[in-house]
Design a protein around this motif. Structure first.
Motif, PDB file in Angstrom:
ATOM      1  N   PHE A  46       9.324  -3.993  -6.058  1.00  0.00           N
ATOM      2  CA  PHE A  46      10.006  -5.247  -5.739  1.00  0.00           C
ATOM      3  C   PHE A  46      10.808  -5.113  -4.451  1.00  0.00           C
ATOM      4  N   LEU A  47      11.434  -3.967  -4.264  1.00  0.00           N
ATOM      5  CA  LEU A  47      12.264  -3.782  -3.080  1.00  0.00           C
ATOM      6  C   LEU A  47      11.439  -3.525  -1.816  1.00  0.00           C
ATOM      7  N   ALA A  48      10.359  -2.801  -1.946  1.00  0.00           N
ATOM      8  CA  ALA A  48       9.571  -2.413  -0.779  1.00  0.00           C
ATOM      9  C   ALA A  48       8.323  -3.270  -0.605  1.00  0.00           C
ATOM     10  N   VAL A  49       8.249  -4.377  -1.251  1.00  0.00           N
ATOM     11  CA  VAL A  49       7.169  -5.356  -1.116  1.00  0.00           C
ATOM     12  C   VAL A  49       5.793  -4.724  -1.335  1.00  0.00           C
ATOM     13  N   GLY A  50       5.660  -3.961  -2.422  1.00  0.00           N
ATOM     14  CA  GLY A  50       4.352  -3.482  -2.831  1.00  0.00           C
ATOM     15  C   GLY A  50       3.916  -2.142  -2.291  1.00  0.00           C
ATOM     16  N   PHE A  51       4.680  -1.509  -1.409  1.00  0.00           N
ATOM     17  CA  PHE A  51       4.254  -0.217  -0.878  1.00  0.00           C
ATOM     18  C   PHE A  51       4.077   0.834  -1.973  1.00  0.00           C
ATOM     19  N   PRO A  52       4.966   0.926  -2.972  1.00  0.00           N
ATOM     20  CA  PRO A  52       4.741   1.913  -4.042  1.00  0.00           C
ATOM     21  C   PRO A  52       3.463   1.668  -4.830  1.00  0.00           C
ATOM     22  N   LEU A  53       3.019   0.434  -4.913  1.00  0.00           N
ATOM     23  CA  LEU A  53       1.749   0.158  -5.597  1.00  0.00           C
ATOM     24  C   LEU A  53       0.580   0.764  -4.833  1.00  0.00           C
ATOM     25  N   ILE A  54       0.656   0.736  -3.518  1.00  0.00           N
ATOM     26  CA  ILE A  54      -0.385   1.372  -2.706  1.00  0.00           C
ATOM     27  C   ILE A  54      -0.387   2.874  -2.971  1.00  0.00           C
ATOM     28  N   PHE A  55       0.802   3.474  -3.003  1.00  0.00           N
ATOM     29  CA  PHE A  55       0.914   4.898  -3.321  1.00  0.00           C
ATOM     30  C   PHE A  55       0.373   5.185  -4.719  1.00  0.00           C
ATOM     31  N   TYR A  56       0.692   4.330  -5.684  1.00  0.00           N
ATOM     32  CA  TYR A  56       0.253   4.524  -7.061  1.00  0.00           C
ATOM     33  C   TYR A  56      -1.278   4.514  -7.151  1.00  0.00           C
ATOM     34  N   PHE A  57      -1.908   3.538  -6.516  1.00  0.00           N
ATOM     35  CA  PHE A  57      -3.373   3.465  -6.563  1.00  0.00           C
ATOM     36  C   PHE A  57      -4.027   4.611  -5.801  1.00  0.00           C
ATOM     37  N   PHE A  58      -3.406   5.041  -4.702  1.00  0.00           N
ATOM     38  CA  PHE A  58      -3.920   6.194  -3.974  1.00  0.00           C
ATOM     39  C   PHE A  58      -3.815   7.451  -4.831  1.00  0.00           C
ATOM     40  N   ALA A  59      -2.686   7.635  -5.519  1.00  0.00           N
ATOM     41  CA  ALA A  59      -2.517   8.792  -6.402  1.00  0.00           C
ATOM     42  C   ALA A  59      -3.503   8.733  -7.566  1.00  0.00           C
ATOM     43  N   ALA A  60      -3.747   7.552  -8.092  1.00  0.00           N
ATOM     44  CA  ALA A  60      -4.724   7.411  -9.174  1.00  0.00           C
ATOM     45  C   ALA A  60      -6.116   7.785  -8.692  1.00  0.00           C
ATOM     46  N   PHE A  61      -6.463   7.397  -7.478  1.00  0.00           N
ATOM     47  CA  PHE A  61      -7.757   7.727  -6.903  1.00  0.00           C
ATOM     48  C   PHE A  61      -7.887   9.244  -6.723  1.00  0.00           C
ATOM     49  N   VAL A  62      -6.838   9.871  -6.206  1.00  0.00           N
ATOM     50  CA  VAL A  62      -6.862  11.322  -5.990  1.00  0.00           C
ATOM     51  C   VAL A  62      -6.962  12.066  -7.320  1.00  0.00           C
ATOM     52  N   LEU A  63      -6.217  11.644  -8.326  1.00  0.00           N
ATOM     53  CA  LEU A  63      -6.278  12.302  -9.634  1.00  0.00           C
ATOM     54  C   LEU A  63      -7.650  12.133 -10.272  1.00  0.00           C
ATOM     55  N   ASP A  64      -8.262  10.977 -10.083  1.00  0.00           N
ATOM     56  CA  ASP A  64      -9.595  10.743 -10.640  1.00  0.00           C
ATOM     57  C   ASP A  64     -10.624  11.638  -9.955  1.00  0.00           C
TER      58      ASP A  64
END
Length: 73
Positions: free
Chosen positions: A40-58
């Motif tokens: 909410f504070l960073a306008v979605g940037f952590p969501l990009i990190f989250y999906f990138f981390a999910a991709f790397v873990l997969d």
């Protein structure tokens, strides 16, 4: 109703919060709240990190499976 939504996201999540919680020995709930509040504070940037981390873990788990199958031959 709220419990069904929580159960759905916990069952079908990517495991990023679980992995980070185990790695840094922090509660998974605190990490999830951090991602929610910071998105909410960073306008979605952590969501990009989250999906990138999910991709790397997969990819990482896929490579481990292939490596184990290769050495079983």
């Amino acid at each position: 109703m709220l419990q069904r939504i929580i159960t759905f996201f916990e069952r079908y999540s990517f495991g990023v919060c679980t992995y980070l919680g185990e790695k840094f020995k922090i509660s998974q709930t605190k990490i999830r709240l951090f991602f929610i509040y910071s998105s909410f504070l960073a306008v979605g940037f952590p969501l990009i990190f989250y999906f990138f981390a999910a991709f790397v873990l997969d990819i990482r788990s896929y490579v481990k499976k292939i490596r184990i199958q290769f050495w079983d031959i």
